[in-house]
Every structure is written in structure tokens, then in C-alpha cells.
Motif scaffolding. Structure first.
Motif, PDB file in Angstrom:
ATOM      1  N   ASP A   1      37.513  34.137  32.131  1.00 36.70           N
ATOM      2  CA  ASP A   1      37.061  33.992  33.513  1.00 36.70           C
ATOM      3  C   ASP A   1      38.168  34.360  34.498  1.00 36.70           C
ATOM      4  O   ASP A   1      37.930  35.017  35.502  1.00 36.70           O
ATOM      5  N   THR A   2      39.388  33.958  34.217  1.00 40.70           N
ATOM      6  CA  THR A   2      40.498  34.173  35.139  1.00 40.70           C
ATOM      7  C   THR A   2      41.004  35.606  35.111  1.00 40.70           C
ATOM      8  O   THR A   2      41.190  36.229  36.155  1.00 40.70           O
ATOM      9  N   VAL A   3      41.237  36.144  33.969  1.00 39.57           N
ATOM     10  CA  VAL A   3      41.842  37.471  33.844  1.00 39.57           C
ATOM     11  C   VAL A   3      40.850  38.575  34.190  1.00 39.57           C
ATOM     12  O   VAL A   3      41.217  39.571  34.812  1.00 39.57           O
ATOM     13  N   SER A   4      39.595  38.405  33.849  1.00 41.92           N
ATOM     14  CA  SER A   4      38.642  39.488  34.078  1.00 41.92           C
ATOM     15  C   SER A   4      38.161  39.569  35.519  1.00 41.92           C
ATOM     16  O   SER A   4      37.578  40.578  35.908  1.00 41.92           O
ATOM     17  N   ASP A   5      38.435  38.567  36.366  1.00 43.96           N
ATOM     18  CA  ASP A   5      38.016  38.600  37.768  1.00 43.96           C
ATOM     19  C   ASP A   5      39.117  39.253  38.607  1.00 43.96           C
ATOM     20  O   ASP A   5      39.917  38.595  39.252  1.00 43.96           O
ATOM     21  N   THR A   6      39.152  40.593  38.602  1.00 42.18           N
ATOM     22  CA  THR A   6      40.215  41.316  39.307  1.00 42.18           C
ATOM     23  C   THR A   6      40.065  41.218  40.815  1.00 42.18           C
ATOM     24  O   THR A   6      41.065  41.245  41.531  1.00 42.18           O
ATOM     25  N   ASP A   7      38.848  41.101  41.312  1.00 43.76           N
ATOM     26  CA  ASP A   7      38.665  40.973  42.763  1.00 43.76           C
ATOM     27  C   ASP A   7      39.326  39.702  43.281  1.00 43.76           C
ATOM     28  O   ASP A   7      39.960  39.704  44.327  1.00 43.76           O
ATOM     29  N   ARG A   8      39.201  38.615  42.541  1.00 45.62           N
ATOM     30  CA  ARG A   8      39.830  37.370  42.966  1.00 45.62           C
ATOM     31  C   ARG A   8      41.355  37.499  42.918  1.00 45.62           C
ATOM     32  O   ARG A   8      42.059  36.979  43.779  1.00 45.62           O
ATOM     33  N   SER A   9      41.867  38.212  41.923  1.00 43.07           N
ATOM     34  CA  SER A   9      43.313  38.404  41.829  1.00 43.07           C
ATOM     35  C   SER A   9      43.833  39.188  43.024  1.00 43.07           C
ATOM     36  O   SER A   9      44.882  38.882  43.591  1.00 43.07           O
ATOM     37  N   VAL A  10      43.106  40.212  43.432  1.00 40.64           N
ATOM     38  CA  VAL A  10      43.516  41.028  44.570  1.00 40.64           C
ATOM     39  C   VAL A  10      43.471  40.196  45.845  1.00 40.64           C
ATOM     40  O   VAL A  10      44.382  40.227  46.657  1.00 40.64           O
ATOM     41  N   ARG A  11      42.412  39.432  46.046  1.00 38.46           N
ATOM     42  CA  ARG A  11      42.297  38.582  47.234  1.00 38.46           C
ATOM     43  C   ARG A  11      43.389  37.515  47.246  1.00 38.46           C
ATOM     44  O   ARG A  11      43.970  37.226  48.281  1.00 38.46           O
ATOM     45  N   GLY A  12      43.697  36.950  46.103  1.00 40.14           N
ATOM     46  CA  GLY A  12      44.702  35.897  46.030  1.00 40.14           C
ATOM     47  C   GLY A  12      46.099  36.406  46.324  1.00 40.14           C
ATOM     48  O   GLY A  12      46.936  35.689  46.861  1.00 40.14           O
ATOM     49  N   ALA A  13      46.392  37.671  46.021  1.00 39.33           N
ATOM     50  CA  ALA A  13      47.715  38.241  46.263  1.00 39.33           C
ATOM     51  C   ALA A  13      47.879  38.748  47.684  1.00 39.33           C
ATOM     52  O   ALA A  13      48.978  39.098  48.103  1.00 39.33           O
ATOM     53  N   GLY A  14      46.804  38.821  48.437  1.00 41.11           N
ATOM     54  CA  GLY A  14      46.872  39.293  49.807  1.00 41.11           C
ATOM     55  C   GLY A  14      46.908  40.798  49.925  1.00 41.11           C
ATOM     56  O   GLY A  14      47.235  41.340  50.969  1.00 41.11           O
ATOM     57  N   TRP A  15      46.586  41.505  48.862  1.00 36.47           N
ATOM     58  CA  TRP A  15      46.571  42.955  48.902  1.00 36.47           C
ATOM     59  C   TRP A  15      45.249  43.430  49.478  1.00 36.47           C
ATOM     60  O   TRP A  15      44.197  42.854  49.236  1.00 36.47           O
ATOM     61  N   PRO A  16      45.293  44.513  50.186  1.00 35.20           N
ATOM     62  CA  PRO A  16      44.023  45.062  50.667  1.00 35.20           C
ATOM     63  C   PRO A  16      43.258  45.661  49.496  1.00 35.20           C
ATOM     64  O   PRO A  16      43.838  46.318  48.630  1.00 35.20           O
TER      65      PRO A  16
END
Length: 101
Positions: free
Chosen positions: A71-86
Motif C-alpha cells: 500500500d505504501t510503496v505502490s502509491d507514488t502519487d502520495r509519495s510525490v505529494r508528501g515530498a512537496g514536489w510538483p
């Protein structure tokens, strides 16, 4: 000496009880073998249950961790949002344009 009758078919079919009469020695041997088989099967059931219990105790936490990682690793959209990257724009993190300063 007492004769024992072995369990078998009733009078409606098969042999008659007179054909299946056991001597006291045969009956004692039958009971000894029956008890020995019961002990052997009980030990085997206990060992099998123990193996399955240990297997379940090892695999259950691994399944929980695997589900969490999936659940955590495969959700790349959440990772991008969490890092503050556009998520669009193609720029590197922290820069407003694609050029280096």
C-alpha cells in the motif's frame, strides 16, 4: 477362557458371529495393537498441529507487513505529494524553471 466376539457385520450379511470368535490371547493382542495405533496417531496429530501453528505465527506478521509495504510503496502519487514536489511541470524539486541558476 472366555471367547470374545470381534465387531463385524450383523446377521443380515457377511459372516456369522461364530466364525469371528476371538480367543483371550487374540483379544489381548487386538487391544494392545489398538492402543498402540491410538498413541501413534495422537502424537502425529500433535506434531502436525504444532507445525501448522508455528507456520501461521510466522506468516501472519509477514502478511501484514507485506500488505502495508504494498500500500505504501505502490502509491507514488502520495509519495510525490508528501515530498512537496510538483506532480507536473517537469522541473526539479525546489526550482521554478528547468534551467540551472
Amino acid at each position: 477362557m472366555t471367547a470374545h466376539h470381534a465387531p463385524g457385520p450383523d446377521a443380515s450379511g457377511g459372516s456369522t458371529p461364530a466364525d469371528r470368535t476371538l480367543t483371550a490371547e487374540q483379544h489381548a493382542e487386538y487391544e494392545r495393537l489398538r492402543r498402540a495405533a491410538g498413541v501413534r496417531h495422537r502424537r502425529l496429530r500433535g506434531a502436525g498441529a504444532s507445525v501448522l501453528l508455528v507456520l501461521a505465527l510466522v506468516l501472519a506478521p509477514l502478511a501484514v507487513v507485506a500488505a502495508w509495504v504494498q500500500d505504501t510503496v505502490s502509491d507514488t502519487d502520495r509519495s510525490v505529494r508528501g515530498a512537496g514536489w510538483p506532480s507536473t511541470g517537469g522541473g526539479s524539486p525546489g526550482s521554478s524553471s528547468g534551467r540551472a541558476p
